[in-house]
Motif scaffolding. Structure first.
Motif, mmCIF file in Angstrom:
data_model
loop_
_atom_site.group_PDB
_atom_site.id
_atom_site.type_symbol
_atom_site.label_atom_id
_atom_site.label_comp_id
_atom_site.label_asym_id
_atom_site.label_seq_id
_atom_site.Cartn_x
_atom_site.Cartn_y
_atom_site.Cartn_z
ATOM 1 N N THR A 137 86.741 91.931 87.036
ATOM 2 C CA THR A 137 87.174 90.673 87.539
ATOM 3 C C THR A 137 87.902 89.940 86.636
ATOM 4 O O THR A 137 88.065 90.190 85.459
ATOM 5 N N TYR A 138 88.791 89.077 87.127
ATOM 6 C CA TYR A 138 89.425 87.901 86.424
ATOM 7 C C TYR A 138 89.167 86.477 86.986
ATOM 8 O O TYR A 138 89.298 86.293 88.083
ATOM 9 N N GLY A 139 89.366 85.730 85.825
ATOM 10 C CA GLY A 139 89.225 84.277 86.150
ATOM 11 C C GLY A 139 88.767 83.473 85.077
ATOM 12 O O GLY A 139 88.660 84.014 84.209
ATOM 13 N N PRO A 140 88.383 82.328 85.360
ATOM 14 C CA PRO A 140 87.547 81.269 84.357
ATOM 15 C C PRO A 140 86.389 81.474 84.616
ATOM 16 O O PRO A 140 85.549 81.671 85.747
ATOM 17 N N TYR A 141 85.495 81.510 83.368
ATOM 18 C CA TYR A 141 84.036 81.430 83.258
ATOM 19 C C TYR A 141 83.680 80.738 82.288
ATOM 20 O O TYR A 141 84.168 80.232 81.326
ATOM 21 N N ALA A 142 82.083 80.480 82.547
ATOM 22 C CA ALA A 142 81.403 79.950 81.305
ATOM 23 C C ALA A 142 80.873 80.847 80.490
ATOM 24 O O ALA A 142 80.643 81.985 81.140
ATOM 25 N N VAL A 143 80.600 80.579 79.384
ATOM 26 C CA VAL A 143 80.200 81.585 78.150
ATOM 27 C C VAL A 143 78.892 80.721 77.418
ATOM 28 O O VAL A 143 79.014 79.819 77.017
ATOM 29 N N ASN A 144 77.748 81.530 77.746
ATOM 30 C CA ASN A 144 76.577 80.961 77.396
ATOM 31 C C ASN A 144 76.404 79.570 77.687
ATOM 32 O O ASN A 144 75.925 78.697 76.658
ATOM 33 N N GLY A 145 76.505 79.074 78.729
ATOM 34 C CA GLY A 145 76.395 77.936 79.295
ATOM 35 C C GLY A 145 77.347 76.884 78.778
ATOM 36 O O GLY A 145 77.231 75.445 79.228
ATOM 37 N N GLN A 146 78.454 76.970 78.351
ATOM 38 C CA GLN A 146 79.560 76.190 77.976
ATOM 39 C C GLN A 146 80.645 76.715 78.509
ATOM 40 O O GLN A 146 81.022 77.906 78.878
ATOM 41 N N ILE A 147 81.529 75.469 78.865
ATOM 42 C CA ILE A 147 82.675 75.939 79.607
ATOM 43 C C ILE A 147 83.720 75.178 78.662
ATOM 44 O O ILE A 147 83.656 73.924 78.363
ATOM 45 N N THR A 148 84.933 75.925 78.323
ATOM 46 C CA THR A 148 85.922 75.461 77.559
ATOM 47 C C THR A 148 87.131 75.891 78.057
ATOM 48 O O THR A 148 87.072 77.034 78.534
ATOM 49 N N PRO A 149 88.271 75.368 77.652
ATOM 50 C CA PRO A 149 88.345 74.037 76.898
ATOM 51 C C PRO A 149 88.192 72.806 78.115
ATOM 52 O O PRO A 149 87.879 73.058 79.109
ATOM 53 N N GLN A 150 88.728 71.598 77.880
ATOM 54 C CA GLN A 150 88.443 70.746 78.778
ATOM 55 C C GLN A 150 88.986 70.901 79.950
ATOM 56 O O GLN A 150 88.626 70.517 81.240
ATOM 57 N N SER A 151 90.339 71.460 79.935
ATOM 58 C CA SER A 151 90.852 71.862 81.444
ATOM 59 C C SER A 151 90.098 72.675 82.352
ATOM 60 O O SER A 151 90.056 72.333 83.543
ATOM 61 N N ASN A 152 89.350 73.589 81.819
ATOM 62 C CA ASN A 152 88.388 74.185 82.531
ATOM 63 C C ASN A 152 87.139 73.437 83.138
ATOM 64 O O ASN A 152 86.618 73.753 84.024
ATOM 65 N N VAL A 153 86.820 72.722 82.108
ATOM 66 C CA VAL A 153 85.756 71.647 82.259
ATOM 67 C C VAL A 153 86.097 70.697 83.667
ATOM 68 O O VAL A 153 85.291 70.575 84.647
ATOM 69 N N ASP A 154 87.335 70.185 83.699
ATOM 70 C CA ASP A 154 87.883 69.502 84.711
ATOM 71 C C ASP A 154 87.912 70.338 85.871
ATOM 72 O O ASP A 154 87.745 69.727 87.235
ATOM 73 N N PHE A 155 88.521 71.684 85.688
ATOM 74 C CA PHE A 155 88.492 72.213 86.776
ATOM 75 C C PHE A 155 87.451 72.632 87.523
ATOM 76 O O PHE A 155 87.272 72.640 88.848
ATOM 77 N N ASP A 156 86.344 73.036 86.861
ATOM 78 C CA ASP A 156 84.991 73.181 87.474
ATOM 79 C C ASP A 156 84.414 72.006 88.244
ATOM 80 O O ASP A 156 84.169 72.075 89.129
ATOM 81 N N TYR A 157 84.643 70.798 87.633
ATOM 82 C CA TYR A 157 84.366 69.423 88.538
ATOM 83 C C TYR A 157 85.093 69.503 89.436
ATOM 84 O O TYR A 157 84.330 69.037 90.525
ATOM 85 N N SER A 158 86.237 69.744 89.844
ATOM 86 C CA SER A 158 87.051 69.582 90.842
ATOM 87 C C SER A 158 86.588 70.650 91.863
ATOM 88 O O SER A 158 86.617 70.264 93.233
ATOM 89 N N LEU A 159 86.287 71.961 91.543
ATOM 90 C CA LEU A 159 85.883 72.616 92.309
ATOM 91 C C LEU A 159 84.483 72.292 93.003
ATOM 92 O O LEU A 159 84.335 72.293 94.161
ATOM 93 N N ARG A 160 83.697 71.815 92.262
ATOM 94 C CA ARG A 160 82.291 71.426 92.736
ATOM 95 C C ARG A 160 82.296 70.163 93.736
ATOM 96 O O ARG A 160 81.384 69.720 94.646
ATOM 97 N N GLN A 161 83.361 69.340 93.539
ATOM 98 C CA GLN A 161 83.481 68.033 94.176
ATOM 99 C C GLN A 161 84.102 68.638 95.690
ATOM 100 O O GLN A 161 83.901 67.895 96.729
ATOM 101 N N ARG A 162 85.076 69.745 95.561
ATOM 102 C CA ARG A 162 85.514 70.118 97.194
ATOM 103 C C ARG A 162 84.226 70.906 97.735
ATOM 104 O O ARG A 162 84.191 70.631 98.778
ATOM 105 N N ASN A 163 83.651 71.568 96.998
ATOM 106 C CA ASN A 163 82.496 72.560 97.769
ATOM 107 C C ASN A 163 81.278 72.653 96.786
ATOM 108 O O ASN A 163 81.527 73.264 95.565
ATOM 109 N N PRO A 164 80.179 72.118 96.839
ATOM 110 C CA PRO A 164 79.065 72.085 95.828
ATOM 111 C C PRO A 164 78.691 73.739 95.571
ATOM 112 O O PRO A 164 77.956 73.976 94.536
#
Length: 206
Positions: A137-164
């Motif tokens: 599998t390939y993509g962005p992931y959280a590691v031990n409950g943490q998302i890094t860097p900030q661009s991935n934090v922002d990406f995760d937020y935008s995804l959840r805004q589009r679809n919870p």
């Protein structure tokens, strides 16, 4: 024929991982789940000629694009794409037989689909892979409950805004789901643009 800029950027780095972990000395069978435009599977098939590839997609427009890429490259080791809903049991995945696959590939699906698709992915891979078969599998992931860097934090937020139901999944959660389906996390590889490749191996019975 669709072309995604992200696929064009990451197809070669992912191929490099495949070259390192998949043998070239014998014929192998591979399923790509969520093939997108078809850029990945046709790129991989040109280099890994010993692998027969089965592309698949849920999105109907993407299925047409995959066929266009397949026809353009005249590849005899890429089968016609099948419609596949990863959230359904693998008995509904186009007749693929249990323990018939050496490799399952899934690129950039887990974070932009409901959790049912991720659970179905691991369940299906656990059933369809041969013992010692590989799920990549390939993509962005959280590691031990943490998302890094900030661009991935922002990406995760935008995804959840589009679809919870969307969002970056934690590797530890994926490993837990994998283990319930007879797979173990063999390797985590850092990739360009803050992505990772996760390599899951199906446990052998011996």
């Amino acid at each position: 024929m669709l072309n995604a800029a992200a696929a064009e950027r990451n197809k070669e780095p992912i191929l490099s991982v495949l070259r390192d972990c998949v043998g070239t000395g014998r014929r192998l069978q591979a399923l790509e789940i969520s093939s997108g435009t078809g850029q990945h599977v046709t790129h991989f098939a040109q280099s890994l000629r010993n692998i027969t590839w089965q592309p698949s997609e849920y999105d109907r427009q993407s299925l047409v694009s995959i066929e266009s890429h397949r026809s353009h490259h005249h590849l005899d080791n890429v089968k016609p794409a099948i419609h596949l809903d990863a959230s359904l049991p693998c008995e509904h995945w186009g007749g693929i037989q249990p323990e018939s696959l050496d490799l399952v590939v899934n690129i950039n699906m887990i974070h932009i689909s409901p959790m049912a698709c991720t659970q179905g992915l691991f369940s299906g891979a656990g059933t369809l892979l041969k013992p010692q078969g590989l799920l990549l599998t390939y993509g962005p992931y959280a590691v031990n409950g943490q998302i890094t860097p900030q661009s991935n934090v922002d990406f995760d937020y935008s995804l959840r805004q589009r679809n919870p139901e969307w969002g970056l999944r934690d590797i530890s959660l994926l490993n837990s789901i994998a283990q319930k389906n007879g797979l173990f996390l063999e390797k985590v590889m850092d990739m360009p643009a803050n992505n990772k490749c996760l390599l899951f191996r199906k446990e052998s019975l011996v």
